[in-house]
Motif scaffolding. Structure first.
Motif, short mmCIF file in Angstrom:
data_model
loop_
_atom_site.label_atom_id
_atom_site.label_comp_id
_atom_site.label_asym_id
_atom_site.label_seq_id
_atom_site.Cartn_x
_atom_site.Cartn_y
_atom_site.Cartn_z
N ARG A 89 0.81 -1.21 0.00
CA ARG A 89 0.00 0.00 0.00
C ARG A 89 0.85 1.27 0.00
N TYR B 220 3.20 1.99 8.58
CA TYR B 220 1.99 1.91 7.75
C TYR B 220 1.72 0.48 7.30
N ASP B 224 -3.51 -0.45 10.92
CA ASP B 224 -4.55 0.32 10.27
C ASP B 224 -5.12 1.37 11.21
N VAL C 85 -10.68 10.06 -2.65
CA VAL C 85 -9.86 9.92 -1.44
C VAL C 85 -9.14 8.58 -1.45
N ASP C 86 -8.14 8.47 -0.59
CA ASP C 86 -7.36 7.24 -0.48
C ASP C 86 -7.92 6.40 0.67
N TRP C 87 -8.57 5.31 0.32
CA TRP C 87 -9.26 4.51 1.34
C TRP C 87 -8.28 3.67 2.16
N ASP C 88 -7.00 3.76 1.86
CA ASP C 88 -6.01 3.07 2.70
C ASP C 88 -5.67 3.90 3.94
N PHE C 89 -6.29 5.06 4.07
CA PHE C 89 -6.04 5.88 5.25
C PHE C 89 -6.33 5.06 6.50
N PRO C 90 -5.39 5.07 7.46
CA PRO C 90 -5.52 4.15 8.60
C PRO C 90 -6.54 4.61 9.63
N ASP C 92 -11.03 3.95 11.06
CA ASP C 92 -12.25 3.15 10.90
C ASP C 92 -13.43 4.00 10.43
N ILE C 96 -14.36 8.30 10.23
CA ILE C 96 -14.62 9.05 9.00
C ILE C 96 -15.94 9.83 9.13
N GLN C 135 -12.02 -1.23 9.56
CA GLN C 135 -11.07 -0.44 8.79
C GLN C 135 -11.68 0.00 7.47
N ILE C 136 -11.53 1.22 7.09
CA ILE C 136 -12.21 1.67 5.86
C ILE C 136 -11.69 0.97 4.62
N SER C 137 -10.42 0.52 4.65
CA SER C 137 -9.89 -0.15 3.46
C SER C 137 -10.55 -1.51 3.25
N GLN C 138 -11.16 -2.04 4.30
CA GLN C 138 -11.76 -3.37 4.19
C GLN C 138 -13.24 -3.30 3.79
N LEU C 139 -13.76 -2.10 3.62
CA LEU C 139 -15.16 -1.97 3.23
C LEU C 139 -15.29 -2.12 1.71
#
Lengths: 306, 290, 244
Positions: A89, B220, B224, C85-90, C92, C96, C135-139
């Protein structure tokens, strides 16, 4: 006249920085359209460990071997950046930053060892890294010029192919052009341009030689061919004039003066350039605004008269 | 404290400050801006030196911040003139750096500054330049300086935590809520400049980049959670600094180079072995259903 | 006209030399649900970005509730494109959504438990309460869009702008989002939505704004959304989706 006053070594150096500037200006256009401007910065830093390792292996400062070492090291850096970006990532600019700084740090570690083992800075590696064209000798110049001409030839001979490769990859592969071959060739001449420039300009500023002339050239033309041509001229001029200025004083950093000259060309192009130069754009904006206001007033009148 | 204890403490402060700054830096995708600023700060320091004629912490800090802001401003301007963002960065930092190098070569001469020092730092000299502070007594100037800078960074990051978060994740929303996105960008770049100036003496320009980017990138890959990422990044920074010092001591080489190398090693380990985002994790359970 | 909630007059926008929007004039009635429809590159996103002050205008003026934007920012909610936006932002989902409240919380203050509760309720409304700490990246794409909608809901604005909220979402999410939009309208709010799917326009929106560099037609869907007007908006060579 002027040239007669300079020592023959300086003439050689002038020749080499000029040819280097032309090669970097040419290559810079490909890099610009591939949107890899800062990749040149990452790769020039990443070449450092290879330079020092090559030096440690052969035990003398032979430009040809140092260039090979630099190229291998930069290629590993390029591969790592791609690998990190595609398989995690981590974004590309972060990956470039990591490779740039870590390779450079590793190079400095090795350099300290190298300088210690040879005794002080006698190895001349420092001037290699920070760019001192005056430290070059005739054989260095020949190596550099030959490789630079090779880069220019590859771009010129494959001009049509580069054009489709850069602007429309899908179309290029449709034409039967092997993207893989083009990618390999691109990376090869990209890295070669960077590593032959290090001696004259230094690892830190080498990227400027690729980036600045290409961006400057964009302000004068819309044609890719003319952009390459102009960029090569800007690069060659910057190389030559910068070197001349740096010979005035003793131990002046060649690379920095070359960059300053290139940057002046850029500023002139930015302001005066006929394609989207600031002046032209300001005039266009004003006339556009005027025209727009005039037309909206007249259309309002039309509405009223109905 | 002993000589090497001071060095380790100083290096750890660099690692911690840079590790903390690095988190939002890489999330904002500004890693290469940090690279640019770390170079142009040199110009600020040189000019501060030429103006005040002495190596003073405060003057250097101001010079560095101004140089960092100038860099950010020029890059922003070139981008608004439709120049590719990364080309803009490349033009600005090489030019300003070249001016700095020329100034050093021509006017500062052999005084307290030289390019190599600025690029590589000289952490071994740090314990020799001490200042006397109330209560704490005699401590190295650079260490005290770094400590103050660490406090500044922590203060700004925590005070504007939610602002950093929203302008990083969704600047458009932030702007529509009326937040000064551009101002926050410049504030952030000032903080990067401050961190860089303070770390300069210890590790030099390019190693600052390693310290700013790599520990945060490693963190990173492990988490998460933003808060956790801060803790990990700071810890990786300190760990790289300490391990780097011992590595340098062991093979007798450049301390700052070894520290940068160590950040890389930690990144490599994270990249391969992290259970959440590492390579191994991907091979073991390939393509989790979204 | 006093009862319009949005008033756009003579708006023009340019990127470099190219004029993207020109002579845009329209008014929006309170309580309406308007679809902004037009071909790719017609300037749909640019229109709402410019209205919200995220992009400079060449000329023209925009009034909300009779005032310029700066005075009424807190009454306006914005849902950007999901891909912006970048959904890899760490972080939940709940976090957001809480961002929607940042404008109200003010400088130097942190979100309190009350804010978190508000955010959680908004997620619940979107049927996303089970994912609050995910986690938003997992949605999935649809879930991410619902999080964006929840974030807008929590703002409790009177006027909403949404950029392609139905693009690339699953059928269930599409239904959920439309239900929420209808609910907002029932509560007396006003919503403008950039929309790409011509087939659903008639069912979803009571008003339509046909846009192609300028307003082609604007008004009640039943009157404006005609084949003739659509052809005019999309140009002659468009494929009318209904004919397929």
């Amino acid at each position: 006249m002027w040239l007669n006053l300079l020592s023959s070594n300086t003439q050689w150096v002038l020749l080499s920085t000029m040819v280097l500037g032309i090669a970097a200006g040419t290559m810079g256009c490909l890099v610009y359209w591939k949107r890899q401007n800062l990749m040149s910065d990452a790769l020039s830093h990443a070449s450092l460990p290879g330079v020092v390792i090559a030096f440690l292996l052969i035990g003398e400062k032979n430009l040809f071997y140092l260039i090979i070492g630099a190229a291998i090291s930069a290629l590993i850096g390029a591969y790592l950046i791609q690998w990190i970006t595609t398989s995690s990532r981590i974004s590309e600019d972060t990956a470039m930053g990591i490779v740039l700084a870590v390779f450079y740090g590793f190079g400095i570690m090795l350099l300290t060892v190298a300088n210690r083992s040879v005794g002080g800075n006698q190895s001349g590696l420092d001037s290699f890294i920070y760019g001192q064209a005056a430290a070059m000798v005739k054989s260095d110049v020949i190596t550099m010029v030959v490789l630079a001409i090779l880069v220019i030839l590859v771009v010129v001979v494959g001009f049509k192919e580069w054009k489709v490769y850069l602007f429309d990859q899908a179309f290029a592969s449709g034409l039967g052009l092997s993207l893989k071959t083009m990618n390999i060739l691109y990376t090869a001449i990209f890295v070669m341009t960077i590593v032959i420039g290090i001696q004259a300009v230094g690892v830190i500023l080498m990227s400027a030689m690729l980036i600045i002339p290409a961006v400057s050239a964009r302000y004068w033309t819309k044609s890719f061919k003319q952009m390459i041509f102009l960029s090569a001229i800007f690069g060659g001029m910057a190389g030559m004039v910068g070197t001349l200025i740096s010979t005035i004083g003793n131990g002046l950093p060649t690379g920095s003066f070359i960059v300053i000259v290139a940057a002046s060309f850029f500023i002139i192009s930015l302001v005066m350039g006929k394609e989207k130069g600031l002046l032209i754009q300001y005039i266009q904006f004003k006339s556009q605004q005027k025209a727009y206001l005039a037309s909206s007033i007249s259309s309002e009148k039309e509405v009223q008269s109905k | 404290m002993t000589y090497s204890a001071w060095i380790i403490l100083t290096a750890s402060l660099v690692g911690l400050s840079c590790g903390i700054m690095g988190v939002f830096l890489i999330l904002r995708k500004q890693a290469m801006m940090a690279d640019a600023i770390s170079h142009t700060v040199l110009l600020g320091i040189v000019i501060a030196f030429l103006v005040t004629n002495q190596v003073s912490g405060v003057a250097m800090l101001i010079g560095g911040i101004l140089a960092g802001l100038l860099t950010a401003f020029l890059v922003q301007s070139l981008q608004s003139l439709n120049i590719q963002h990364d080309a803009g960065i490349g033009i600005v930092f090489t030019t300003l750096f070249a001016i700095g190098v020329i100034l050093i070569a021509t006017s500062v001469g052999n005084a307290h500054l030289d390019v190599q020092h600025a690029l590589m730092g000289e952490i071994t000299f740090i314990p020799f330049h001490v200042i006397t502070l109330p209560i704490l007594g005699e401590i190295p100037q650079a260490t005290a300086f770094l400590f103050v800078v660490l406090l500044i960074i922590v203060l700004f990051i925590t005070a504007f935590y939610k602002e950093w978060k929203i302008t990083t994740f969704d600047p458009a929303l932030a702007a529509s809520l009326g937040m000064p996105v551009l101002f926050l960008h410049y504030l952030f770049m000032s903080l990067v400049s401050v961190t860089t100036v303070a770390s300069f003496d210890a590790v030099g320009a390019i190693m600052v980049v390693a310290m700013l980017i790599t520990p945060a990138a490693s963190a990173y890959l492990w988490t998460d959670r933003l808060a956790k990422m801060f803790i990990l990044s700071g810890s990786f920074g300190v760990l790289s600094a300490v391990l780097g010092y011992y590595l340098a001591f062991w093979i007798d080489t450049s301390i700052s180079g070894s520290m940068a190398f160590m950040t890389g090693l930690i990144f490599l380990i994270s990249f391969i072995f992290s259970p959440t985002h590492g390579l191994m994790a991907k091979y073991i359970r390939p393509k989790q259903a979204m | 006209m006093t009862n319009s909630i949005i008033k756009v007059e003579g708006l023009a926008v340019a990127y470099q030399k190219n004029t993207v929007l020109s002579d845009v004039n329209f008014e929006v009635k309170p309580g309406s649900l308007t679809g902004i429809v037009g071909p790719n590159g017609a300037g749909k996103s640019t229109l709402i970005k410019t209205m919200l002050g995220l992009h400079p205008a060449l000329s023209g003026s925009v009034y909300f509730f009779g005032s310029p934007l700066s005075k009424v920012k807190s009454r306006i909610g914005y849902v950007p494109q999901r891909g912006s936006v970048d959904w890899d932002f760490p972080t939940d989902a709940l976090d957001i959504v809480t961002m929607g409240l940042y404008g109200q919380i003010g400088w130097l203050k942190r979100p309190t438990r009350l804010h978190k509760e508000q955010a959680f309720n908004a997620l619940k409304k979107m049927g996303m309460e089970d994912y609050a700490h995910k986690q938003i990246s997992q949605l999935s794409g649809g879930q991410q869009q619902r999080v964006f909608l929840a974030r807008a809901l929590v703002q409790d604005a009177d006027l909403y702008f949404m950029d392609e909220p139905l693009a690339g979402v699953d059928a269930a999410t599409e239904r959920a989002i439309m239900a929420i939009l209808k609910e907002l309208i029932a509560d007396g709010k006003t919503v403008m939505v950039v929309h790409h799917d011509l087939q659903t326009v008639a069912n979803y929106f009571d008003h339509v704004l046909l846009l192609n560099h300028t307003v082609i037609k604007h008004g009640e869907t039943s009157k404006v959304f005609t084949k003739e007007n659509i052809v005019q908006t999309y140009g002659g060579n468009m494929r009318w989706m209904g004919d397929e």
